[in-house]
Motif scaffolding. Sequence first.
Motif, PDB file in Angstrom:
ATOM      1  N   ARG A   1       0.835  -1.203   0.000  1.00  0.00           N
ATOM      2  CA  ARG A   1       0.000   0.000   0.000  1.00  0.00           C
ATOM      3  C   ARG A   1       0.873   1.259   0.000  1.00  0.00           C
ATOM      4  NH1 ARG A   1      -5.197   1.498   0.978  1.00  0.00           N
ATOM      5  NH2 ARG A   1      -5.555   3.469   2.062  1.00  0.00           N
ATOM      6  N   LYS A   2       1.891   1.279   0.856  1.00  0.00           N
ATOM      7  CA  LYS A   2       2.793   2.438   0.894  1.00  0.00           C
ATOM      8  C   LYS A   2       3.535   2.593  -0.426  1.00  0.00           C
ATOM      9  CE  LYS A   2       3.787   2.809   5.860  1.00  0.00           C
ATOM     10  NZ  LYS A   2       4.849   2.748   6.892  1.00  0.00           N
ATOM     11  N   ILE A   3       3.967   1.475  -1.003  1.00  0.00           N
ATOM     12  CA  ILE A   3       4.677   1.534  -2.289  1.00  0.00           C
ATOM     13  C   ILE A   3       3.763   2.092  -3.370  1.00  0.00           C
ATOM     14  CG2 ILE A   3       5.825   0.185  -4.093  1.00  0.00           C
ATOM     15  CD1 ILE A   3       6.658  -1.788  -1.856  1.00  0.00           C
ATOM     16  N   ALA A   4       2.521   1.581  -3.425  1.00  0.00           N
ATOM     17  CA  ALA A   4       1.575   2.009  -4.463  1.00  0.00           C
ATOM     18  C   ALA A   4       1.241   3.492  -4.330  1.00  0.00           C
ATOM     19  CB  ALA A   4       0.302   1.166  -4.375  1.00  0.00           C
ATOM     20  N   ILE A   5       0.982   3.946  -3.099  1.00  0.00           N
ATOM     21  CA  ILE A   5       0.630   5.355  -2.893  1.00  0.00           C
ATOM     22  C   ILE A   5       1.817   6.259  -3.226  1.00  0.00           C
ATOM     23  CG2 ILE A   5       0.010   7.075  -1.155  1.00  0.00           C
ATOM     24  CD1 ILE A   5      -1.643   4.893   0.240  1.00  0.00           C
ATOM     25  N   SER A   6       3.012   5.884  -2.780  1.00  0.00           N
ATOM     26  CA  SER A   6       4.206   6.698  -3.043  1.00  0.00           C
ATOM     27  C   SER A   6       4.486   6.798  -4.533  1.00  0.00           C
ATOM     28  CB  SER A   6       5.417   6.109  -2.312  1.00  0.00           C
ATOM     29  OG  SER A   6       5.214   6.087  -0.917  1.00  0.00           O
ATOM     30  N   GLN A   7       4.386   5.675  -5.231  1.00  0.00           N
ATOM     31  CA  GLN A   7       4.641   5.668  -6.669  1.00  0.00           C
ATOM     32  C   GLN A   7       3.585   6.480  -7.428  1.00  0.00           C
ATOM     33  OE1 GLN A   7       7.031   4.353  -8.577  1.00  0.00           O
ATOM     34  NE2 GLN A   7       8.167   2.976  -7.248  1.00  0.00           N
ATOM     35  N   SER A   8       2.315   6.318  -7.048  1.00  0.00           N
ATOM     36  CA  SER A   8       1.236   7.040  -7.736  1.00  0.00           C
ATOM     37  C   SER A   8       1.337   8.540  -7.502  1.00  0.00           C
ATOM     38  CB  SER A   8      -0.123   6.523  -7.260  1.00  0.00           C
ATOM     39  OG  SER A   8      -0.282   5.149  -7.571  1.00  0.00           O
TER      40      SER A   8
ATOM     41  N   ARG B   1       4.059  10.202  -6.859  1.00  0.00           N
ATOM     42  CA  ARG B   1       5.218  10.701  -7.622  1.00  0.00           C
ATOM     43  C   ARG B   1       4.813  11.040  -9.051  1.00  0.00           C
ATOM     44  NH1 ARG B   1       7.758   7.998 -11.233  1.00  0.00           N
ATOM     45  NH2 ARG B   1       7.093   5.987 -10.393  1.00  0.00           N
ATOM     46  N   ILE B   2       4.067  10.166  -9.685  1.00  0.00           N
ATOM     47  CA  ILE B   2       3.656  10.387 -11.072  1.00  0.00           C
ATOM     48  C   ILE B   2       2.830  11.662 -11.193  1.00  0.00           C
ATOM     49  CG2 ILE B   2       2.189   9.477 -12.917  1.00  0.00           C
ATOM     50  CD1 ILE B   2       3.060   6.651 -11.998  1.00  0.00           C
ATOM     51  N   VAL B   3       1.859  11.828 -10.291  1.00  0.00           N
ATOM     52  CA  VAL B   3       0.987  13.004 -10.341  1.00  0.00           C
ATOM     53  C   VAL B   3       1.763  14.274 -10.000  1.00  0.00           C
ATOM     54  CG1 VAL B   3      -1.010  14.114  -9.278  1.00  0.00           C
ATOM     55  CG2 VAL B   3      -1.116  11.706  -9.888  1.00  0.00           C
TER      56      VAL B   3
ATOM     57  N   MET C   1      -9.127   6.852  -1.963  1.00  0.00           N
ATOM     58  CA  MET C   1      -8.138   7.386  -1.037  1.00  0.00           C
ATOM     59  C   MET C   1      -8.747   8.560  -0.277  1.00  0.00           C
ATOM     60  SD  MET C   1      -4.355   9.044  -1.701  1.00  0.00           S
ATOM     61  CE  MET C   1      -3.676   7.546  -2.376  1.00  0.00           C
ATOM     62  N   THR C   2      -8.760   8.483   1.034  1.00  0.00           N
ATOM     63  CA  THR C   2      -9.359   9.532   1.850  1.00  0.00           C
ATOM     64  C   THR C   2      -8.389  10.708   1.988  1.00  0.00           C
ATOM     65  OG1 THR C   2      -8.484   8.636   3.920  1.00  0.00           O
ATOM     66  CG2 THR C   2     -10.616   7.786   3.155  1.00  0.00           C
ATOM     67  N   PRO C   3      -8.935  11.901   2.278  1.00  0.00           N
ATOM     68  CA  PRO C   3      -8.046  13.055   2.511  1.00  0.00           C
ATOM     69  C   PRO C   3      -7.025  12.789   3.618  1.00  0.00           C
ATOM     70  CG  PRO C   3     -10.307  13.795   2.217  1.00  0.00           C
ATOM     71  CD  PRO C   3     -10.354  12.298   2.265  1.00  0.00           C
ATOM     72  N   ARG C   4      -7.416  12.032   4.633  1.00  0.00           N
ATOM     73  CA  ARG C   4      -6.491  11.755   5.736  1.00  0.00           C
ATOM     74  C   ARG C   4      -5.296  10.948   5.253  1.00  0.00           C
ATOM     75  NH1 ARG C   4      -5.296   7.768   9.143  1.00  0.00           N
ATOM     76  NH2 ARG C   4      -6.865   6.399   8.214  1.00  0.00           N
ATOM     77  N   ILE C   5      -5.558   9.913   4.458  1.00  0.00           N
ATOM     78  CA  ILE C   5      -4.463   9.087   3.920  1.00  0.00           C
ATOM     79  C   ILE C   5      -3.591   9.909   2.986  1.00  0.00           C
ATOM     80  CG2 ILE C   5      -3.928   7.090   2.465  1.00  0.00           C
ATOM     81  CD1 ILE C   5      -6.455   5.763   3.528  1.00  0.00           C
TER      82      ILE C   5
ATOM     83  N   ARG D   1      -3.061  13.203   3.045  1.00  0.00           N
ATOM     84  CA  ARG D   1      -2.221  14.122   3.828  1.00  0.00           C
ATOM     85  C   ARG D   1      -1.055  13.377   4.476  1.00  0.00           C
ATOM     86  NH1 ARG D   1      -7.291  16.315   5.338  1.00  0.00           N
ATOM     87  NH2 ARG D   1      -7.256  15.071   7.251  1.00  0.00           N
ATOM     88  N   LYS D   2      -1.326  12.164   4.924  1.00  0.00           N
ATOM     89  CA  LYS D   2      -0.306  11.369   5.600  1.00  0.00           C
ATOM     90  C   LYS D   2       0.878  11.081   4.689  1.00  0.00           C
ATOM     91  CE  LYS D   2       0.317   6.864   7.858  1.00  0.00           C
ATOM     92  NZ  LYS D   2      -0.363   5.597   8.245  1.00  0.00           N
ATOM     93  N   HIS D   3       0.598  10.819   3.418  1.00  0.00           N
ATOM     94  CA  HIS D   3       1.660  10.412   2.495  1.00  0.00           C
ATOM     95  C   HIS D   3       2.190  11.552   1.627  1.00  0.00           C
ATOM     96  CE1 HIS D   3       1.498   6.033   3.134  1.00  0.00           C
ATOM     97  NE2 HIS D   3       0.208   6.206   3.335  1.00  0.00           N
ATOM     98  N   LEU D   4       1.442  12.664   1.559  1.00  0.00           N
ATOM     99  CA  LEU D   4       1.794  13.712   0.598  1.00  0.00           C
ATOM    100  C   LEU D   4       3.146  14.349   0.906  1.00  0.00           C
ATOM    101  CD1 LEU D   4       0.894  15.200  -1.905  1.00  0.00           C
ATOM    102  CD2 LEU D   4      -0.354  16.810  -0.459  1.00  0.00           C
ATOM    103  N   LYS D   5       3.414  14.646   2.184  1.00  0.00           N
ATOM    104  CA  LYS D   5       4.680  15.279   2.529  1.00  0.00           C
ATOM    105  C   LYS D   5       5.865  14.398   2.150  1.00  0.00           C
ATOM    106  CE  LYS D   5       7.396  17.142   6.382  1.00  0.00           C
ATOM    107  NZ  LYS D   5       7.453  17.411   7.835  1.00  0.00           N
ATOM    108  N   ASN D   6       5.768  13.101   2.494  1.00  0.00           N
ATOM    109  CA  ASN D   6       6.849  12.173   2.159  1.00  0.00           C
ATOM    110  C   ASN D   6       7.079  12.114   0.651  1.00  0.00           C
ATOM    111  OD1 ASN D   6       7.098  11.520   4.869  1.00  0.00           O
ATOM    112  ND2 ASN D   6       5.852   9.681   4.717  1.00  0.00           N
ATOM    113  N   SER D   7       5.989  11.980  -0.103  1.00  0.00           N
ATOM    114  CA  SER D   7       6.108  11.828  -1.555  1.00  0.00           C
ATOM    115  C   SER D   7       6.527  13.128  -2.222  1.00  0.00           C
ATOM    116  CB  SER D   7       4.780  11.333  -2.149  1.00  0.00           C
ATOM    117  OG  SER D   7       4.491  10.033  -1.688  1.00  0.00           O
ATOM    118  N   PHE D   8       6.035  14.253  -1.717  1.00  0.00           N
ATOM    119  CA  PHE D   8       6.396  15.546  -2.306  1.00  0.00           C
ATOM    120  C   PHE D   8       7.895  15.799  -2.161  1.00  0.00           C
ATOM    121  CE2 PHE D   8       6.839  20.230  -2.042  1.00  0.00           C
ATOM    122  CZ  PHE D   8       6.369  20.546  -3.306  1.00  0.00           C
ATOM    123  N   THR D   9       8.429  15.537  -0.959  1.00  0.00           N
ATOM    124  CA  THR D   9       9.865  15.746  -0.744  1.00  0.00           C
ATOM    125  C   THR D   9      10.684  14.772  -1.585  1.00  0.00           C
ATOM    126  OG1 THR D   9       9.414  16.469   1.524  1.00  0.00           O
ATOM    127  CG2 THR D   9      11.684  15.865   1.000  1.00  0.00           C
ATOM    128  N   ALA D  10      10.267  13.511  -1.632  1.00  0.00           N
ATOM    129  CA  ALA D  10      10.981  12.517  -2.440  1.00  0.00           C
ATOM    130  C   ALA D  10      10.964  12.899  -3.915  1.00  0.00           C
ATOM    131  CB  ALA D  10      10.362  11.133  -2.242  1.00  0.00           C
TER     132      ALA D  10
END
Length: 338
Positions: free
Chosen positions: A135-142, A144-146, A244-248, A250-259
Amino acid sequence: MLLPLLNSLGLGIVGGLAFDFAGLPLPWMLGPLVVNLVASIRGASVAVPEQLRMLFLGVLGLVLGSQVTPELASRVIDWPVSGALLLIGVAVSTWACAAWFRWRGFDATTALFAAAPGALTAMIMMGEASGGDPRKIAISQSLRIVLVLLILPPLFWFYEGSAGADVSASASGGFSAIWLLLALPVLIPLGIRLRLPTPALMMPLLVSALLSGFDIARFDMPDWGVNAMLLVLGSSIGARFRGMTPRILRKHLKNSFTATLIALAIMGLFAELTHQILGTPRDIALLAMAPGGIGEMAILAVALGLDPMFIAFHHLLRVVALMAAAPFLARWMQARKA
């Protein structure tokens, strides 16, 4: 499935018109993408069927392939050098982004497969098989693309003004070789059978490139056809976040944005090296090195008129290299855990 599709395309049209009226870059791709993304995370019933998405990826492949000309051979000799720089950049970028994800609390396996810039499906499958969190891999990869899609066009628009131009600049006044559209129901399944990466894009691209390269036929679409293609593909990218809920998010956006920023900075340095060594224009080199999805970067290449074949080659090389490396990465991670 019809109502979610109509909702998605209807919202996409509204987004495209709004972005176009505001003079924003790539309105008929980014407008539908953003509006569908917001709608999907708010629980709206939006979706673009996979079959329709693949059909329009096939149209994109025909457009890309039509950019091949007999004069292309004089530039191909530079591609191995830029390809080597790309692969080195991918390795450095993956290591740096994995280090970031590790610092943010990801386990080593999940961090590595979330950091690899491409081959989303292979990374999810191999990461899960190696004990990572799919799940973390899929969200992070998706994400990144967007994020790459949302970051790059404004950069081109701000620094060069190219993204603010007519996104259909490469289109002709009407259709040409329209019969190639009738071949898509054959070409797409053939690409799947041959196990090509992104088969709906690559098989039509190869056929169109051969026909155009030998000056047999060249596929062209009018402006409204290109915009319709961007509308469907942009809507499909935004709608993929349904559930994907707004909470999920927000949880992953900072990590993925910085990466994503780390990956863009590293690949930007290798794009500059490509420019300095080979003389490739900076905008073309940057788009060729950008850590986005092959289909999404192909859309940008066509919309911005930035040497689509050079860019498509490098993204295909990146995806093939990552797919080839994925099994070895999986075995290495499994051996570390043993």
